[in-house]
Enzyme design. Structure first.
Site, PDB file in Angstrom:
ATOM      1  N   PRO A  90      -7.272  11.754 -11.076  1.00 27.80           N
ATOM      2  CA  PRO A  90      -7.466  11.313 -12.464  1.00 27.80           C
ATOM      3  C   PRO A  90      -6.166  10.951 -13.181  1.00 27.80           C
ATOM      4  O   PRO A  90      -6.149  10.052 -14.019  1.00 27.80           O
ATOM      5  CB  PRO A  90      -8.148  12.520 -13.119  1.00 27.80           C
ATOM      6  CG  PRO A  90      -8.905  13.163 -12.007  1.00 27.80           C
ATOM      7  CD  PRO A  90      -8.027  13.000 -10.795  1.00 27.80           C
ATOM      8  N   ARG A 209      -3.667  -2.199   2.515  1.00 23.85           N
ATOM      9  CA  ARG A 209      -3.275  -3.416   1.795  1.00 23.85           C
ATOM     10  C   ARG A 209      -3.487  -4.661   2.655  1.00 23.85           C
ATOM     11  O   ARG A 209      -3.795  -5.737   2.136  1.00 23.85           O
ATOM     12  CB  ARG A 209      -1.811  -3.317   1.369  1.00 23.85           C
ATOM     13  CG  ARG A 209      -1.586  -2.352   0.226  1.00 23.85           C
ATOM     14  CD  ARG A 209      -0.110  -2.239  -0.134  1.00 23.85           C
ATOM     15  NE  ARG A 209       0.070  -1.239  -1.186  1.00 23.85           N
ATOM     16  CZ  ARG A 209       1.035  -0.337  -1.197  1.00 23.85           C
ATOM     17  NH1 ARG A 209       1.907  -0.294  -0.213  1.00 23.85           N
ATOM     18  NH2 ARG A 209       1.127   0.528  -2.182  1.00 23.85           N
ATOM     19  N   GLN A 302     -15.568 -21.303 -14.409  1.00 23.83           N
ATOM     20  CA  GLN A 302     -15.367 -22.442 -15.309  1.00 23.83           C
ATOM     21  C   GLN A 302     -16.031 -23.702 -14.759  1.00 23.83           C
ATOM     22  O   GLN A 302     -16.657 -24.471 -15.503  1.00 23.83           O
ATOM     23  CB  GLN A 302     -13.871 -22.678 -15.505  1.00 23.83           C
ATOM     24  CG  GLN A 302     -13.528 -23.611 -16.647  1.00 23.83           C
ATOM     25  CD  GLN A 302     -13.817 -22.985 -18.003  1.00 23.83           C
ATOM     26  OE1 GLN A 302     -13.767 -21.771 -18.153  1.00 23.83           O
ATOM     27  NE2 GLN A 302     -14.136 -23.803 -18.986  1.00 23.83           N
ATOM     28  N   GLU A 329      -4.721  -0.116  -4.377  1.00 27.89           N
ATOM     29  CA  GLU A 329      -3.800  -0.260  -3.239  1.00 27.89           C
ATOM     30  C   GLU A 329      -2.398  -0.633  -3.695  1.00 27.89           C
ATOM     31  O   GLU A 329      -1.717  -1.422  -3.052  1.00 27.89           O
ATOM     32  CB  GLU A 329      -4.327  -1.302  -2.238  1.00 27.89           C
ATOM     33  CG  GLU A 329      -5.690  -0.975  -1.669  1.00 27.89           C
ATOM     34  CD  GLU A 329      -5.621  -0.016  -0.511  1.00 27.89           C
ATOM     35  OE1 GLU A 329      -4.576   0.612  -0.319  1.00 27.89           O
ATOM     36  OE2 GLU A 329      -6.628   0.116   0.187  1.00 27.89           O
TER      37      GLU A 329
END
Length: 329
Positions: A90, A209, A302, A329
């Site tokens: 946390p 990653r 868009q 990450e």
């Protein structure tokens, strides 16, 4: 619940694990291709590869003892057990030294107490790779050499988990927390040596990653394909919007970003296959691909105009999902 057994049947969950430990022994490029293709469909599928295969399995393969590989890595690679990674808390994310979880030695066991937050598969996983302070003096000094890594099982007494209900994106994936109230962990479940937890955590993040980078590349491609398809179908001012210069520019940017992001994760995967240091290259691939995926998702919405704001089309989901990978990450 249906997805995980199907992924196991396809041998995806143990893609880079050698056959002697229940995997199929493929390379890092294969892991990247799988991650890209899974996120092309939905981010939640790639997240499974990130935490189970990348953060957990590949870390046990490199740092685990022979006994740990047989007891935990083999069933995980076969998909009979699901695994995840417990570092974030946390009050501590990127600041690993800020974690508060502690492990106190008691005879031949460690008692782990603390809470982990934003854990993918928290309410699904069987096994957890968890990081905790084992040297309380070094904890006061925030010396990372006082952190160690452990394997926890869901069945251990004092362990509990829950699901976060109000996420903005990756709604198909399980994200939650788990708590440890003096969870008794056998000494043989210490991963690496005492005090090597920070190194192990950083090694794991290099693998995680990498899958995030490859996955975000797949999301860029998904945005490109959805936008190109819609632009050919949608007419405005007497012609398909695919003929409008601004729309062409947006789709061209997606294509450029896709090609660059793919080359970056391929370079990182090559270095991993060669056993060479790749922290910088992997971090760059993750950074570029995730930021580019956010741009691609925004442009895809868009291009779709008002329809981009509707779940009738996939680009709204892409937009919600992409931001998570920019942050974690």
């Amino acid at each position: 619940p249906r997805i995980l057994p199907q992924m196991a049947d396809l041998s995806l969950l143990g893609v880079c694990v050698p056959a002697e430990y229940g995997g199929v022994g493929m390379d890092y490029i294969s892991l990247g291709v799988i991650s890209e293709e899974l996120e092309y469909v939905d981010t939640s599928l790639r997240v499974i590869m990130s935490v189970h295969a990348g953060l957990n399995c590949l870390t046990l393969l490199s740092w685990g003892t022979e006994d740990q590989k047989k007891r935990y890595l083999t069933p995980q690679a076969q998909g009979t057990k699901i695994a995840t990674y417990g570092l974030t808390e946390p009050a501590a994310g990127s600041d690993v030294r800020g974690i508060q979880t502690v492990a106190v030695k008691k005879g031949e066991r460690y008692l782990l107490t603390g809470e982990k937050m934003w854990i993918s598969l928290a309410d699904v996983a069987d096994n957890f790779l968890v990081f905790a302070w084992t040297d309380l003096e070094k904890k006061k000094q925030k010396d990372p050499s006082g952190i160690s890594a452990f394997i926890l099982e869901r069945s251990f007494k004092g362990f509990s988990s829950g699901t976060l209900k109000e996420k903005w994106g990756i709604l198909a994936g399980n994200t939650g927390f788990f708590k440890m109230d003096e969870v008794e962990v056998p000494e043989e479940n210490l991963v690496g040596r005492l005090g090597e937890g920070f190194k192990i955590a950083m090694f794991a993040l290099d693998q995680g990653r990498y899958t995030v980078a490859a996955g975000a590349t797949g999301l860029i491609r998904a945005c490109r394909d959805a936008s190109a398809r819609y632009a050919k179908e949608r007419h405005a001012f007497g012609s398909p919007i695919a003929e409008h210069q601004l729309v062409k520019e947006m789709i061209a940017q997606m294509e450029s970003d896709y090609q660059a992001a793919r080359l970056l994760w391929l370079r990182s995967g090559y270095l991993k296959n060669e056993g060479r240091r790749n922290t910088r290259e992997t971090g760059l691939a993750k950074w570029f691909a995730t930021v580019a995926s956010e741009r691609a998702a925004g442009d895809a919405v868009q291009v779709h105009g008002a329809n981009g704001y509707s779940d009738e089309y996939p680009v709204g989901r892409f937009y919600r999902n992409c931001k998570g990978a920019v942050i974690y990450e």
